[in-house]
Design an enzyme around this catalytic site. Structure first.
Site, PDB file in Angstrom:
ATOM      1  N   ASP A 117      -4.602   2.425  -1.631  1.00 54.25           N
ATOM      2  CA  ASP A 117      -3.490   3.307  -2.013  1.00 54.25           C
ATOM      3  C   ASP A 117      -2.777   3.865  -0.778  1.00 54.25           C
ATOM      4  O   ASP A 117      -3.348   3.953   0.309  1.00 54.25           O
ATOM      5  CB  ASP A 117      -4.040   4.451  -2.880  1.00 54.25           C
ATOM      6  CG  ASP A 117      -2.934   5.128  -3.688  1.00 54.25           C
ATOM      7  OD1 ASP A 117      -1.848   4.536  -3.844  1.00 54.25           O
ATOM      8  OD2 ASP A 117      -3.162   6.266  -4.155  1.00 54.25           O
TER       9      ASP A 117
ATOM     10  N   HIS B 121       4.089  -2.272   1.162  1.00 54.51           N
ATOM     11  CA  HIS B 121       3.263  -3.266   0.457  1.00 54.51           C
ATOM     12  C   HIS B 121       3.075  -4.524   1.311  1.00 54.51           C
ATOM     13  O   HIS B 121       2.024  -5.140   1.297  1.00 54.51           O
ATOM     14  CB  HIS B 121       3.905  -3.635  -0.884  1.00 54.51           C
ATOM     15  CG  HIS B 121       3.947  -2.491  -1.859  1.00 54.51           C
ATOM     16  ND1 HIS B 121       2.860  -1.687  -2.096  1.00 54.51           N
ATOM     17  CD2 HIS B 121       4.953  -2.019  -2.657  1.00 54.51           C
ATOM     18  CE1 HIS B 121       3.192  -0.764  -3.001  1.00 54.51           C
ATOM     19  NE2 HIS B 121       4.452  -0.936  -3.346  1.00 54.51           N
TER      20      HIS B 121
ATOM     21  N   LEU C  21     -18.219 -14.905   1.335  1.00 52.98           N
ATOM     22  CA  LEU C  21     -17.729 -13.614   0.823  1.00 52.98           C
ATOM     23  C   LEU C  21     -17.048 -13.835  -0.524  1.00 52.98           C
ATOM     24  O   LEU C  21     -16.183 -14.707  -0.651  1.00 52.98           O
ATOM     25  CB  LEU C  21     -16.708 -13.009   1.807  1.00 52.98           C
ATOM     26  CG  LEU C  21     -15.915 -11.795   1.287  1.00 52.98           C
ATOM     27  CD1 LEU C  21     -16.826 -10.588   1.084  1.00 52.98           C
ATOM     28  CD2 LEU C  21     -14.774 -11.430   2.250  1.00 52.98           C
TER      29      LEU C  21
HETATM   30  C1  IPE Z   1      -4.067   2.744  -8.018  1.00 55.36           C
HETATM   31  O1  IPE Z   1      -3.061   3.362  -7.292  1.00 55.36           O
HETATM   32  C2  IPE Z   1      -3.740   1.309  -8.269  1.00 55.36           C
HETATM   33  C3  IPE Z   1      -3.801   0.430  -7.120  1.00 55.36           C
HETATM   34  C4  IPE Z   1      -4.097   0.755  -5.893  1.00 55.36           C
HETATM   35  C5  IPE Z   1      -3.508  -0.961  -7.404  1.00 55.36           C
HETATM   36  P1  IPE Z   1      -1.878   4.151  -7.987  1.00 55.36           P
HETATM   37  O2  IPE Z   1      -0.994   4.621  -6.909  1.00 55.36           O
HETATM   38  O3  IPE Z   1      -1.247   3.297  -9.044  1.00 55.36           O
HETATM   39  O4  IPE Z   1      -2.642   5.330  -8.712  1.00 55.36           O
HETATM   40  P2  IPE Z   1      -2.102   6.737  -9.224  1.00 55.36           P
HETATM   41  O5  IPE Z   1      -0.842   6.462 -10.007  1.00 55.36           O
HETATM   42  O6  IPE Z   1      -1.826   7.580  -8.014  1.00 55.36           O
HETATM   43  O7  IPE Z   1      -3.218   7.291 -10.044  1.00 55.36           O
HETATM   44  C1  IPE Z   2      -0.876   1.249  -3.640  1.00 58.76           C
HETATM   45  O1  IPE Z   2       0.106   1.932  -2.925  1.00 58.76           O
HETATM   46  C2  IPE Z   2      -0.447  -0.125  -4.081  1.00 58.76           C
HETATM   47  C3  IPE Z   2      -0.202  -0.249  -5.514  1.00 58.76           C
HETATM   48  C4  IPE Z   2      -0.426   0.646  -6.414  1.00 58.76           C
HETATM   49  C5  IPE Z   2       0.348  -1.513  -5.950  1.00 58.76           C
HETATM   50  P1  IPE Z   2       1.190   2.820  -3.674  1.00 58.76           P
HETATM   51  O2  IPE Z   2       2.369   1.952  -3.975  1.00 58.76           O
HETATM   52  O3  IPE Z   2       0.611   3.468  -4.863  1.00 58.76           O
HETATM   53  O4  IPE Z   2       1.563   3.854  -2.559  1.00 58.76           O
HETATM   54  P2  IPE Z   2       1.777   5.425  -2.772  1.00 58.76           P
HETATM   55  O5  IPE Z   2       0.555   5.944  -3.460  1.00 58.76           O
HETATM   56  O6  IPE Z   2       3.004   5.573  -3.606  1.00 58.76           O
HETATM   57  O7  IPE Z   2       1.944   5.951  -1.392  1.00 58.76           O
HETATM   58 MG    MG Z   3      -0.367   5.234  -5.128  1.00 60.45          MG
END
Ligand code: IPE
Ligand code: IPE
Ligand code: MG
Length: 245
Positions: free
Chosen positions: A23, A40, A134
């Site tokens: 995240d 990303h 792995l």
């Molecule tokens: C969790 O992150 C999903 C992934 C990392 C794929 P999110 O950014 O979607 O989670 P929330 O919305 O903060 O709970």
């Molecule tokens: C996690 O990073 C990746 C996915 C959920 C696909 P985020 O896109 O949620 O990044 P933040 O949390 O908004 O910074």
């Molecule tokens: Mg996020």
């Protein structure tokens, strides 16, 4: 001086299964005044690095949360961009993954992914199916509740067709019908990006995992951060409800 966790960890007590909620990509990009997709894209580099680190450290299972069942709620541009990046990742990396002995498995409902993402994911699984250095599990269109729900439906079908008796349903049977069938439960769950929640990730399988949270955004995560998590894991007392002497 800060600790050098890579040297500090006990190489004989490496967690078998590490699961990661990757995240913070969007916030990492925002901090640099860049579009979220830039974050990303950088995240893919971190995945590359962490897969290598897991091979080096002898971790047997790495599960990465790449796209949740809830992530469809994001703007279409971001969803489309993420799907393209995942496709690109598999196309670009598959040879390297194969050579390193990585076995790719996708967790989640891939039937509802765009055609190209689905076919690359299926190809990656097929190509690497005999590897065993792995096990890299990528959770795409994955939700923990959907996972349990699917398991229940499959079990009910077996009961209806007299393949299974209700009396014989137990926790192992439920586990055997999850996307993670044949994968041991995670020992350590890492979440980057500062939030302290599971966001529907492996909710059944994480029952007794050690949880480790860091404010580091996923694009900034390194082998050193991974070793910091492993070091803390190695200093925890896993009691499983019992008492350790
Ligand atoms: C969790 O992150 C999903 C992934 C990392 C794929 P999110 O950014 O979607 O989670 P929330 O919305 O903060 O709970
Ligand atoms: C996690 O990073 C990746 C996915 C959920 C696909 P985020 O896109 O949620 O990044 P933040 O949390 O908004 O910074
Ligand atoms: Mg996020």
């Amino acid at each position: 001086m800060s600790k050098n966790y890579i040297d500090l960890i006990d190489k004989n007590n490496i967690p078998a299964h590490v699961a990661v909620i990757m995240d913070g990509n969007g916030r990492w990009a925002k901090k640099r005044n860049m579009p979220r997709l830039y974050g990303h894209r950088q995240a893919m580099e971190t995945v590359r690095l962490i897969v290598e680190s897991c091979v080096d450290l002898g971790i047997k299972y790495l599960t990465l949360y790449a796209f949740s069942t809830e992530n469809w709620r994001r703007p279409k541009d971001e969803v489309d961009g993420l799907m393209k990046l995942m496709t690109e990742y598999f196309i670009k990396e598959i040879d390297k993954l194969y050579k390193k002995g990585v076995k790719v498995r996708i967790l989640g409902d891939i039937d509802n992914l765009p055609g190209s993402a689905k076919s690359c994911a299926v190809d990656a699984m097929e190509r690497t199916k005999d590897n065993n250095i792995l096990n890299m599990n990528v959770a795409i269109n994955y939700g923990g509740r959907a996972d349990i729900l699917n398991s229940c439906k499959q079990i009910i079908q077996k009961v209806n067709s007299n393949e299974l008796l209700i009396e014989d349903i137990n926790e192992d049977i439920i586990s055997e019908h999850l996307y993670t069938k044949d994968i041991p439960d995670p020992d350590l769950m890492i979440r980057t990006g500062g939030e302290k929640r599971l966001s529907n990730f492996l909710i059944w399988q994480l029952s007794y995992a050690e949880l480790w949270f860091t404010d580091v955004y996923w694009p900034d995560f390194t082998k050193e951060t991974l070793c910091n998590a492993i070091y803390d894991y190695q200093n925890r007392d896993r009691r499983y409800g019992g008492l350790n002497q």
